[in-house]
Design an enzyme around this catalytic site. Structure first.
Site, PDB file in Angstrom:
ATOM      1  N   ASP A 216      52.145  38.758  28.711  1.00  0.00           N
ATOM      2  CA  ASP A 216      53.394  38.031  28.552  1.00  0.00           C
ATOM      3  C   ASP A 216      53.968  37.760  29.935  1.00  0.00           C
ATOM      4  OD1 ASP A 216      55.354  37.327  26.138  1.00  0.00           O
ATOM      5  OD2 ASP A 216      56.514  37.738  27.949  1.00  0.00           O
ATOM      6  N   THR A 217      54.341  36.520  30.171  1.00  0.00           N
ATOM      7  CA  THR A 217      54.888  36.111  31.464  1.00  0.00           C
ATOM      8  C   THR A 217      56.363  35.781  31.307  1.00  0.00           C
ATOM      9  OG1 THR A 217      52.738  35.218  32.148  1.00  0.00           O
ATOM     10  CG2 THR A 217      54.672  34.454  33.363  1.00  0.00           C
TER      11      THR A 217
END
Length: 192
Positions: free
Chosen positions: A72-73
Site C-alpha cells: 500500500d502506497t
C-alpha cells in the site's frame, strides 16, 4: 531468478505487476476486496505498513505453500495523508497542494506465508516544481489519476515535467520498493 515457492500478488496495480515482472519473478494475481480504513492514532509509516498487513490478513487461511505479496502506497504532505482522489476536483486540489513543495511517498509491503509474516516500508522524498493550473488540468483530463495516491504517477507526464528531484527509490514512488522487496525475499529463503 529462481523462486522456491509460488508467488501471489494481491494487487490489481499495473505498476506493481510491471515492477514485479521486472524482477524476473513468475507470479499470479489473486485479489480480494479489502477495506482500507486504518486507526487514527497511527503515524505515517505505520499507516502504510498497517494497510499492507491488513490486506494480507484477508488471505491468511487461503495459503498453503504460496508466498503472498501485498503493498500500500501513501502520499504524505506534512501531517496530511493524500489518498486516491474521488473526482477531478479532489485531484486538482491535491496536485495544487503538492505544487512547489516536497512530500513523502511511503510504501508498506507485507510478505505473508503460512508460517511467517514480514512487514516493512520504504520512504522517498519527492520535490515538485510550481505547476500551473493549465498543467494540472491537462494532466488530470488526459491521465485520469483517480487510482493513484496523491493524484499522480511519477512515471507519467506530470512526473516528467513536474518533478524536480527525488531522494530515495523511484520504484517506491511507483508503488513497490523492489530493491527492499528482493532483499526480503532472499532473507526469507523464497528466491535464490
Amino acid at each position: 531468478m529462481n523462486l522456491l515457492r509460488p508467488l501471489l500478488l494481491a494487487s490489481n496495480s499495473p505498476r506493481r505487476k510491471e515492477l514485479l515482472a521486472g524482477l524476473g519473478l513468475d507470479f499470479q494475481i489473486k485479489v480480494k476486496e479489502v477495506h482500507e480504513d486504518f486507526p487514527d492514532h497511527l503515524k505515517r509509516a505505520e499507516v502504510a505498513e498497517y494497510l499492507a498487513s491488513h490486506k494480507a490478513d484477508a488471505y491468511q487461511h487461503d495459503l498453503q505453500h504460496e508466498v503472498l505479496l501485498t503493498a500500500d502506497t501513501i502520499v504524505c504532505l506534512e501531517d496530511r495523508i493524500l489518498n486516491k482522489p474521488a473526482n477531478y476536483e479532489e485531484a486538482f486540489e491535491m496536485l495544487s497542494a503538492l505544487s512547489g513543495t516536497s512530500h513523502e511517498v511511503i510504501t508498506g509491503v507485507c510478505v505473508l506465508m503460512k508460517e511467517q509474516k514480514a512487514v516493512f516500508h520504504d520512504s522517498t522524498k519527492v520535490y515538485f516544481k510550481k505547476l500551473t493550473k493549465a498543467e494540472i488540468d491537462y494532466y488530470i483530463r488526459n491521465y485520469q489519476p483517480f487510482d493513484k495516491a496523491g493524484a499522480y504517477g511519477i512515471q507519467e507526464w506530470i512526473g516528467m515535467i513536474g518533478i524536480e528531484r527525488i531522494e530515495g527509490s523511484y520504484f517506491n514512488v511507483m508503488g513497490l520498493p523492489v530493491e527492499k522487496l528482493y532483499a526480503q525475499l532472499k532473507a526469507l529463503g523464497v528466491v535464490r
